[in-house]
Design a protein around this motif. Structure first.
Motif, PDB file in Angstrom:
ATOM      1  N   ARG A 216      43.556  48.679  49.276  1.00 22.46           N
ATOM      2  CA  ARG A 216      44.931  50.346  49.734  1.00 22.46           C
ATOM      3  C   ARG A 216      44.258  51.194  50.491  1.00 22.46           C
ATOM      4  O   ARG A 216      44.701  51.649  51.463  1.00 22.46           O
ATOM      5  CB  ARG A 216      45.670  50.141  48.750  1.00 22.46           C
TER       6      ARG A 216
ATOM      7  N   SER B  43      55.049  52.817  65.320  1.00 17.99           N
ATOM      8  CA  SER B  43      55.772  52.103  64.340  1.00 17.99           C
ATOM      9  C   SER B  43      55.509  50.304  64.503  1.00 17.99           C
ATOM     10  O   SER B  43      56.145  50.049  63.674  1.00 17.99           O
ATOM     11  CB  SER B  43      57.404  52.518  65.090  1.00 17.99           C
TER      12      SER B  43
ATOM     13  N   ALA C  82      52.803  50.298  62.302  1.00 19.53           N
ATOM     14  CA  ALA C  82      53.585  49.960  60.643  1.00 19.53           C
ATOM     15  C   ALA C  82      54.471  48.639  60.273  1.00 19.53           C
ATOM     16  O   ALA C  82      54.515  48.330  59.217  1.00 19.53           O
ATOM     17  CB  ALA C  82      53.874  51.523  60.737  1.00 19.53           C
ATOM     18  N   LYS C  83      55.251  48.224  61.422  1.00 21.86           N
ATOM     19  CA  LYS C  83      56.168  47.499  60.743  1.00 21.86           C
ATOM     20  C   LYS C  83      55.403  46.210  60.425  1.00 21.86           C
ATOM     21  O   LYS C  83      55.107  45.584  59.628  1.00 21.86           O
ATOM     22  CB  LYS C  83      57.161  47.054  61.640  1.00 21.86           C
ATOM     23  N   GLU C  84      54.445  46.316  61.372  1.00 17.87           N
ATOM     24  CA  GLU C  84      52.994  44.441  61.052  1.00 17.87           C
ATOM     25  C   GLU C  84      52.887  45.053  59.284  1.00 17.87           C
ATOM     26  O   GLU C  84      52.401  43.863  58.914  1.00 17.87           O
ATOM     27  CB  GLU C  84      52.127  44.115  62.390  1.00 17.87           C
ATOM     28  N   ILE C  85      52.025  46.422  59.088  1.00 19.22           N
ATOM     29  CA  ILE C  85      51.312  46.305  57.931  1.00 19.22           C
ATOM     30  C   ILE C  85      52.183  46.320  56.764  1.00 19.22           C
ATOM     31  O   ILE C  85      52.107  45.217  55.826  1.00 19.22           O
ATOM     32  CB  ILE C  85      50.266  47.188  58.423  1.00 19.22           C
ATOM     33  N   ARG C  86      52.994  46.542  56.405  1.00 19.24           N
ATOM     34  CA  ARG C  86      54.467  47.088  56.047  1.00 19.24           C
ATOM     35  C   ARG C  86      55.026  45.414  56.032  1.00 19.24           C
ATOM     36  O   ARG C  86      55.787  44.899  54.633  1.00 19.24           O
ATOM     37  CB  ARG C  86      56.017  47.658  56.405  1.00 19.24           C
ATOM     38  N   LYS C  87      54.743  44.967  57.145  1.00 22.43           N
ATOM     39  CA  LYS C  87      55.329  42.896  56.351  1.00 22.43           C
ATOM     40  C   LYS C  87      54.428  43.132  54.838  1.00 22.43           C
ATOM     41  O   LYS C  87      55.178  41.879  54.758  1.00 22.43           O
ATOM     42  CB  LYS C  87      54.947  42.474  57.598  1.00 22.43           C
ATOM     43  N   ASN C  88      53.193  43.153  54.905  1.00 20.76           N
ATOM     44  CA  ASN C  88      53.154  42.340  53.813  1.00 20.76           C
ATOM     45  C   ASN C  88      52.987  43.450  52.438  1.00 20.76           C
ATOM     46  O   ASN C  88      51.708  43.726  52.285  1.00 20.76           O
ATOM     47  CB  ASN C  88      50.876  42.082  54.256  1.00 20.76           C
ATOM     48  N   GLN C  89      53.860  44.469  52.008  1.00 22.44           N
ATOM     49  CA  GLN C  89      53.443  45.605  51.371  1.00 22.44           C
ATOM     50  C   GLN C  89      53.901  45.429  50.108  1.00 22.44           C
ATOM     51  O   GLN C  89      53.300  45.848  49.294  1.00 22.44           O
ATOM     52  CB  GLN C  89      54.332  46.471  51.560  1.00 22.44           C
ATOM     53  N   ASN C  90      54.031  43.858  50.043  1.00 20.30           N
ATOM     54  CA  ASN C  90      54.364  43.267  48.405  1.00 20.30           C
ATOM     55  C   ASN C  90      52.808  42.338  48.047  1.00 20.30           C
ATOM     56  O   ASN C  90      52.958  42.152  46.876  1.00 20.30           O
ATOM     57  CB  ASN C  90      55.573  42.231  48.960  1.00 20.30           C
TER      58      ASN C  90
END
Length: 132
Positions: A21, A55, A58-66
């Motif tokens: 992380r 942004s 950030a969106k590309e990174i958040r796609k794999n947040q799980n």
């Protein structure tokens, strides 16, 4: 500055989820710091603002947040570093960067709706029946 990332080597695998992380946050910072260089290299000032690119990152990174497996996170980070390295070293052309990071998936959907304007009823029926 374009060649400063060339010396980046693959780090060892993350020992824990917390370390992975932390590496994701470091990668995000590195990507955000390279935005002015990317804007200058690809002459994107007339198309997008730096905050919109930030942004998008950030969106590309958040796609794999799980994802909770540190090895998978390390693999995705490696792919992200490789992509950022290719962009900063000008290995992509301007239309690739615009299509992938400025327009993205939403732009392609909007274009499909305007395609059928001004065509005959026959062609509209033909297109709707033969598109998958």
């Amino acid at each position: 500055m374009a060649f400063t990332m060339r010396a980046v080597k693959v780090p060892p695998n993350s020992a824990s989820l917390e370390e992975a992380r932390h590496r994701v946050f470091d990668f995000f910072k590195q990507a955000c710091r390279s935005i002015p260089t990317v804007m200058e290299i690809y002459n994107l000032d007339d198309v997008v603002t730096p905050s919109q690119l930030r942004s998008t990152i950030a969106k590309e990174i958040r796609k794999n947040q799980n994802i909770t497996n540190p090895k998978v996170i390390d693999m995705l980070l490696f792919k992200g570093m490789e992509e950022l390295n290719n962009i900063v070293e000008h290995a992509k052309q301007r239309h690739h960067v615009i299509g992938q990071y400025v327009i993205g998936q939403e732009g392609l959907v909007h274009e499909l709706g305007s395609k059928d304007q001004g065509t005959s009823d026959f062609l509209k029926k033909f297109y709707s029946s033969n598109y998958f």
